[in-house]
Structures are given as structure tokens and as C-alpha cells.
Motif scaffolding. Structure first.
Motif, PDB file in Angstrom:
ATOM      1  N   UNK A 448       0.806  -1.231  -0.028  1.00  0.00           N
ATOM      2  CA  UNK A 448      -0.062   0.082  -0.086  1.00  0.00           C
ATOM      3  C   UNK A 448       0.910   1.453   0.155  1.00  0.00           C
ATOM      4  N   UNK A 449       1.094   1.627  -1.053  1.00  0.00           N
ATOM      5  CA  UNK A 449       2.208   2.979  -1.350  1.00  0.00           C
ATOM      6  C   UNK A 449       1.625   4.237  -0.610  1.00  0.00           C
ATOM      7  N   UNK A 450       0.364   4.201  -0.482  1.00  0.00           N
ATOM      8  CA  UNK A 450      -0.227   5.615   0.107  1.00  0.00           C
ATOM      9  C   UNK A 450       0.095   5.666   1.480  1.00  0.00           C
ATOM     10  N   UNK A 451       0.577   4.418   2.099  1.00  0.00           N
ATOM     11  CA  UNK A 451       1.060   4.374   3.548  1.00  0.00           C
ATOM     12  C   UNK A 451       2.211   5.245   3.805  1.00  0.00           C
ATOM     13  N   UNK A 452       2.967   5.287   2.937  1.00  0.00           N
ATOM     14  CA  UNK A 452       4.563   5.748   2.896  1.00  0.00           C
ATOM     15  C   UNK A 452       4.162   7.203   2.982  1.00  0.00           C
ATOM     16  N   UNK A 453       5.285   7.871   3.836  1.00  0.00           N
ATOM     17  CA  UNK A 453       5.316   9.207   4.179  1.00  0.00           C
ATOM     18  C   UNK A 453       5.670   9.837   2.508  1.00  0.00           C
ATOM     19  N   UNK A 454       4.969  10.893   2.160  1.00  0.00           N
ATOM     20  CA  UNK A 454       5.646  11.565   0.871  1.00  0.00           C
ATOM     21  C   UNK A 454       6.625  12.282   1.022  1.00  0.00           C
ATOM     22  N   UNK A 455       6.843  12.795   2.265  1.00  0.00           N
ATOM     23  CA  UNK A 455       8.053  13.517   2.753  1.00  0.00           C
ATOM     24  C   UNK A 455       9.257  12.762   2.396  1.00  0.00           C
ATOM     25  N   UNK A 456       9.224  11.655   3.007  1.00  0.00           N
ATOM     26  CA  UNK A 456      10.471  10.677   2.920  1.00  0.00           C
ATOM     27  C   UNK A 456      10.942  10.418   1.609  1.00  0.00           C
ATOM     28  N   UNK A 519       8.304  11.207  13.577  1.00  0.00           N
ATOM     29  CA  UNK A 519       9.918  10.538  13.471  1.00  0.00           C
ATOM     30  C   UNK A 519       9.726   9.073  13.328  1.00  0.00           C
ATOM     31  N   UNK A 520       8.790   8.262  14.245  1.00  0.00           N
ATOM     32  CA  UNK A 520       8.721   6.771  14.192  1.00  0.00           C
ATOM     33  C   UNK A 520       8.376   6.644  12.544  1.00  0.00           C
ATOM     34  N   UNK A 521       7.261   7.063  11.977  1.00  0.00           N
ATOM     35  CA  UNK A 521       6.987   6.897  10.649  1.00  0.00           C
ATOM     36  C   UNK A 521       8.144   7.062   9.745  1.00  0.00           C
ATOM     37  N   UNK A 522       9.016   8.112   9.895  1.00  0.00           N
ATOM     38  CA  UNK A 522      10.082   8.633   8.927  1.00  0.00           C
ATOM     39  C   UNK A 522      11.280   7.381   9.070  1.00  0.00           C
ATOM     40  N   UNK A 523      11.369   7.303  10.389  1.00  0.00           N
ATOM     41  CA  UNK A 523      12.538   6.169  10.592  1.00  0.00           C
ATOM     42  C   UNK A 523      12.284   5.038   9.969  1.00  0.00           C
ATOM     43  N   UNK A 524      11.087   4.364  10.106  1.00  0.00           N
ATOM     44  CA  UNK A 524      10.734   3.145   9.397  1.00  0.00           C
ATOM     45  C   UNK A 524      11.103   3.143   7.976  1.00  0.00           C
ATOM     46  N   UNK A 525      10.569   4.070   7.402  1.00  0.00           N
ATOM     47  CA  UNK A 525      10.838   4.206   5.964  1.00  0.00           C
ATOM     48  C   UNK A 525      12.189   4.379   5.336  1.00  0.00           C
ATOM     49  N   UNK A 526      12.941   5.030   6.280  1.00  0.00           N
ATOM     50  CA  UNK A 526      14.306   5.303   6.001  1.00  0.00           C
ATOM     51  C   UNK A 526      14.923   3.988   6.139  1.00  0.00           C
ATOM     52  N   UNK A 527      14.719   3.236   7.042  1.00  0.00           N
ATOM     53  CA  UNK A 527      15.350   2.007   7.536  1.00  0.00           C
ATOM     54  C   UNK A 527      15.103   0.859   6.300  1.00  0.00           C
ATOM     55  N   UNK A 528      13.911   1.013   5.715  1.00  0.00           N
ATOM     56  CA  UNK A 528      13.485  -0.004   4.853  1.00  0.00           C
ATOM     57  C   UNK A 528      14.216   0.319   3.798  1.00  0.00           C
ATOM     58  N   UNK A 529      14.502   1.571   3.464  1.00  0.00           N
ATOM     59  CA  UNK A 529      15.367   2.100   2.233  1.00  0.00           C
ATOM     60  C   UNK A 529      17.010   1.498   2.472  1.00  0.00           C
ATOM     61  N   UNK A 530      17.298   1.107   3.742  1.00  0.00           N
ATOM     62  CA  UNK A 530      18.691   0.674   4.198  1.00  0.00           C
ATOM     63  C   UNK A 530      18.679  -0.606   4.782  1.00  0.00           C
ATOM     64  N   UNK A 531      18.489  -1.715   4.061  1.00  0.00           N
ATOM     65  CA  UNK A 531      18.287  -3.043   4.666  1.00  0.00           C
ATOM     66  C   UNK A 531      19.340  -3.582   5.190  1.00  0.00           C
ATOM     67  N   UNK A 532      20.546  -3.248   4.551  1.00  0.00           N
ATOM     68  CA  UNK A 532      21.801  -4.085   4.480  1.00  0.00           C
ATOM     69  C   UNK A 532      22.333  -3.562   5.740  1.00  0.00           C
ATOM     70  N   UNK A 533      22.966  -2.316   5.958  1.00  0.00           N
ATOM     71  CA  UNK A 533      23.964  -1.827   6.987  1.00  0.00           C
ATOM     72  C   UNK A 533      23.422  -0.569   7.642  1.00  0.00           C
ATOM     73  N   UNK A 534      22.101  -0.291   7.302  1.00  0.00           N
ATOM     74  CA  UNK A 534      21.598   0.969   7.736  1.00  0.00           C
ATOM     75  C   UNK A 534      22.050   2.502   7.272  1.00  0.00           C
TER      76      UNK A 534
END
Length: 545
Positions: A448-456, A519-534
Motif C-alpha cells: 500500500x504505497x499510500x501508507x508511505x510518508x510522501x515527505x520521505x 519521527x517513527x514513521x520516517x525512521x521506519x521508511x528510511x530503515x526500509x530503504x537501508x536494509x543491509x547496513x543502515x
């Protein structure tokens, strides 16, 4: 070749199974020729397979009820093949029709308790027969028996060099004993220790041999004389390898054909090395596959087919070789065969390969027992397919009806360890629970792409297009729970530079990092974009921001 009754002992008869109730797990249903019928050994039979010619054996009829027409057909064939008796389970059916068919055929029928796994029935019947001087399972000698040693001797005499036959775990199951042939210290060590030294170069050689259709030749290296090797297979299934030290003049095309012929002869003998007869092993593999795909029989029936007693704790273990894009899928088949051989010496119930992993169902008391098993099994797999192989162990379960949760758990563990380096120990949910949770949340964001923060999304696009480093800046600050000094040190920035970047993130992307939910939503989306080493990969060096 068929088992024969011992000629050096008094004949064993069906009366042993009928009268020795303290040991025998079966009871007489009908015996039209009486109980004075000679018997030796057992055969576990799948009705879909041809009936082997083993006169005098006790046939254990698995996977089919006595009301099934196939059972009656097998009964007639067993009588024609001079089997001593057939063992069945009633499973709620009236046995009279089956008993009447047995009387007409002239063959004895015994029944076993529905709740007793066929493995235990086989063991009990064999023990009862052995206690009176008979018993044993049918078939040729196990791997490493006289046939394989004779084969190694004949090949060594023809080639002029020492010969060794090895399984997939690099154990020497047979070797030549011919005097005067060429031999070196490495082969001598392998014969004395019954396995070859475990060194990386030899692992590469084994993979090369198992991937080849013909003979593979290796030049002299250190103390090792030149060698030629071929894979031993049953169809496409790898079973082991056959190695010959070359004579001083080397080998020719005729010698290579001798090696291939010897490998074909060795295949059935290595195949019989598994403890479980092939029919039962196939039945269990098919049952486990169906259970994991939620298409199998009811949980209690599946548990019986898999040899699990009611209330027994079990866990699911999964093994995944490193399979990069374009990798040979035979690696997965090889891993499955290594695990089948390893499981034959343990209490593992069934093994089955799927698209990316091999699953093993293991009766175990607690997760620690499953982990101990998986540690040894993973070491064997890595010796065969490389150090990149990984393993996962589920928590303990007692209900096969929860098979969907079982597979989701081990699949989640394997996925969470995908980016971790070689040599990773066996993992459990407690080891990577946080990563599994992030993966699951990431799956929801993908669906569900609409769940992703558009700002991120805008921030990531800016980094990608402009070569800036806002994503890693935000991750470092969020990981440090807002500690500017720690985040700046991680990024190797001056704290004021970090503060400036955080202001720019707010200005450019309207990302309100002061709000804890944001902060929580942004962190989750950013971590998803960095699965290997953060850290999020960039297309260019970071800009000044």
C-alpha cells in the motif's frame, strides 16, 4: 539384491510376532496358512511403487487404508510374491473385507496401532525378529560394504592408482586395498580417518566434480598426486564422488569411461545408505511439503505419517545456500541431499526442498535441542555448498495445524539474515525479531504505497537526483535518539553542520521531526530503504546541503 533368510540359525516364523507381545507391536488379524511361516526382515512399501521381490519378508503397507482398492491389489501381489505377511492399520475401518481377501490369497495379515508411527512399527517388528535370530531390513549392504570395497579394488587394479569412494559429507565410505598401486600421504590420511581433510581448496574441487557430467582431472598439488574424479548420482540427485590417483603415465579415454561406469555401479549402494527406506522417505517428504503449503491431510493424520506422537514438541529448521542471481539451482538439491544424509543419523522426521530453502521437521524438546541439531547440519551443508549457507530454527510447536505460522517464522528468519556475512551462526526469532518486524512493516508499505510518508519519498528522490546525503543524516540522528554529538561523530561531521542539515530537511521536505509519530514513521521508511547496513546508497558524493 533381495535379503535371504539366514542359513546358520533356526528359522524364524510368524509365531514370533504373534506370541512375543512384549516386543512385537503387531497383532494377528488372519493367518490362513498358520503361523509356521518363515520370515526374515521387513519392507516398508508405498502402493504407488513396484513391489520388490523379497520372499519371506513382512510388508508394512503405509500411506493407504485397508478400505482402499490399492491395498487389496498390493495384498494380492504380496501373496503372489510369497511375502510372509502384510501389516496394516485399521484407521476406523471394518477389517473383515480385507481379512476375507487375505484368506482367499493365502497370506497372513497383522494390524498395528493407529497411533504408532510406521517407523516404530518397523523397529518393533525388526527387534522382535532379531531377538529370535532373524530380522533386519531388506536390501543390499549399506554404503561402505563389500560391494563398494570390491569396486574400489577392481578400479584401482585397472588404473594403477588408489581409489576412494566418498559421500557428500566427504566421508570415505570405501577405498581400494590393492597393494602396489600409486598412493600419497593425503589419501593415506583419508583412509585412516575415514574422511578427507576439510580445507577450502578441496571444497571448491568437490563442487567442480559434482557440477560436471564427466571426469574432472586435477594436477599434482603439494603432497597430492594427480587425481581424476567423477560424481556419483541417482538420476540428477548427487550422492557422492569417486576419486582415483592417476598412474605416472596418466589416464586415457578408456580409463575415464571406467570411472563413469564405476560411479554408476556405486550409485544404488550409496542410495541405500539412508536409514529410512525410499518409499517411507518419499511419503514423509511429500507429507511435509503438503503441510507447509497448507494442502496436506488433517493435522493428526499428518503427524502420524511424519512419525510424531500426540503432544510431541517439534520445530521446523530451514537451510538456505547462498543463491546469487544466476546461481546453479543444483546447489539446493545438493543441500537437500546432504541434509537427508545428516538427518538419517538423527531424529529428524522429514526433509523437503522448496524454491529457496530446504526444510527439516525435527522432534525436539525446546529450541535449544533444535539449535544443536541445526549447528551440526549447517556445518555439513557449508562443507558441501559453501560458507554462505544460513540456517533458521523455529520455536517449539505441538500442533501441525499451525504449519503456516511455522513456515512464516523460519522464512522470516532466513530473510532477516540475507545480508549478513558468511559464517553466520544458526539464527532463531529472538536473534533477529527486530529485523523481521521491519521486514513485515516494509511489506505493508510495498503493498500500500499510500501508507508511505510522501515527505520521505521526496527526500530520497532529492538525494538520488542531487547527490545530497539527507537520508543518512536523518537516519544517524534518529538512531542516536536526537543526540547531536553522537550522530555527528557517526557521520564524521561538525555538530553545527548536522544542525544545518536537519534545518534544511524541515525546510525542503516539510518533515516535522519534532513530532514523535512523524519521527517513527520516517525512521521506519528510511530503515526500509537501508536494509543491509543502515546506510542509504547514493548515486554521487554528498552535497553541502
Amino acid at each position: 539384491m533381495p535379503a535371504t533368510l539366514s542359513e546358520n540359525r533356526d528359522p524364524v516364523t510368524l509365531e514370533v510376532l504373534a506370541r512375543d507381545t512384549d516386543v512385537s507391536p503387531v497383532r494377528v488379524l488372519v493367518a490362513p496358512k498358520g503361523l509356521d511361516v518363515r520370515v526374515g526382515g521387513t519392507v516398508i512399501h508405498d502402493p504407488e511403487e513396484p513391489l520388490p521381490p523379497v520372499p519371506g519378508a513382512v510388508l508394512l503397507l503405509v500411506g493407504v487404508g485397508i478400505g482402499d482398492p490399492r491395498a487389496h491389489e498390493v495384498l494380492r501381489r504380496a501373496a503372489a510374491g510369497e511375502f510372509a505377511a502384510v501389516v496394516v492399520k485399521r484407521r476406523g475401518h471394518d477389517p473383515e473385507s480385507f481379512a476375507e481377501a487375505a484368506r482367499a490369497c493365502g497370506i497372513a495379515v497383522f494390524t498395528a496401532d493407529d497411533a504408532m508411527p510406521w517407523r516404530d512399527v518397523d523397529a518393533g517388528v525388526s527387534c522382535a525378529l532379531a531377538a529370535h535370530g532373524g530380522g533386519g531390513t531388506t536390501g543390499a549392504a549399506p554404503a561402505g560394504g563389500e560391494e563398494l570395497f570390491a569396486l574400489a579394488d577392481a578400479l584401482a587394479a585397472a588404473l594403477g592408482g588408489s581409489v576412494a569412494i566418498e559421500d557428500l559429507d566427504q566421508n570415505v565410505v570405501a577405498h581400494s586395498t590393492v597393494a602396489g598401486v600409486r598412493i600419497d600421504s593425503v589419501r593415506t590420511w583419508g583412509i585412516l580417518h575415514r574422511r578427507v581433510p576439510d580445507v577450502p581448496e578441496q571444497r571448491r574441487q568437490y563442487r567442480q566434480v559434482l557440477a560436471a557430467d564427466g571426469a574432472v582431472r586435477f594436477p599434482a598439488m603439494g603432497e597430492e598426486l594427480p587425481r581424476a574424479a567423477v560424481a556419483i548420482r541417482a538420476g540428477a540427485l548427487p550422492l557422492g564422488t569417486l576419486w582415483a590417483i592417476e598412474p605416472e603415465e596418466g589416464i586415457d579415454a578408456d580409463d575415464e569411461r571406467r570411472l563413469l561406469d564405476a560411479a554408476r555401479f556405486a550409485a544404488p549402494h550409496l542410495l541405500r545408505a539412508l536409514n529410512l527406506p525410499e518409499a517411507e522417505r518419499r511419503m514423509r517428504r511429500d507429507t511435509l511439503r503438503a503441510v507447509l503449503h497448507r494442502s496436506g491431510p488433517p493435522a493428526d493424520e499428518a503427524a502420524d505419517l511424519l512419525g510424531l506422537r500426540p503432544g510431541t514438541e517439534f520445530c521446523l529448521t530451514a537451510f538456505a545456500p547462498a543463491l546469487p542471481a544466476g546461481a546453479d539451482p543444483a546447489l539446493l538439491t545438493q543441500a537437500e541431499w546432504v541434509l537427508m544424509r545428516h538427518c538419517a543419523a538423527h531424529r529428524a522426521t522429514a526433509t523437503v526442498a522448496a524454491a529457496h530453502a530446504v526444510y527439516v521437521l525435527l522432534p525436539a524438546t525446546g529450541q535449544a535441542a533444535g539449535r544443536r541439531f541445526a549447528d551440526g547440519a549447517l556445518a555439513a551443508v557449508r562443507r558441501s555448498v559453501g560458507d554462505g549457507a544460513r540456517a533458521a530454527v523455529s520455536g517449539p510447536y505441538t500442533d501441525l495445524g499451525r504449519s503456516a505460522a511455522l513456515r512464516r517464522e523460519v522464512d522470516g528468519i532466513l530473510r532477516a539474515t540475507t545480508h549478513q556475512g558468511p559464517g553466520r551462526p544458526v539464527a532463531t526469532t529472538s536473534d533477529v525479531r527486530h529485523r523481521i518486524l521491519l521486514d513485515r512493516l516494509g511489506d505493508e508499505l510495498e503493498r500500500d504505497a499510500w501508507l508511505r510518508p510522501p515527505e520521505v519519498d521526496a527526500l530520497l528522490a532529492h538525494d538520488r537526483d542531487q547527490g545530497t546525503d539527507y537520508a543518512n543524516t536523518a537516519i544517524a540522528w534518529l538512531d542516536a535518539t536526537g543526540d547531536i554529538a553522537s550522530a555527528a561523530a557517526r557521520l564524521k561531521l561538525h555538530p553545527n553542520t548536522l544542525r544545518h542539515r536537519l534545518r534544511r530537511i524541515r525546510e525542503l521536505f516539510h518533515l516535522e521531526l519534532d513530532d514523535p509519530d512523524v519521527r517513527l514513521a520516517a525512521w521506519l521508511e528510511l530503515r526500509r530503504a537501508a536494509p543491509a547496513d543502515g546506510s542509504v546508497r547514493r548515486a554521487a558524493e554528498p552535497g553541502r546541503g
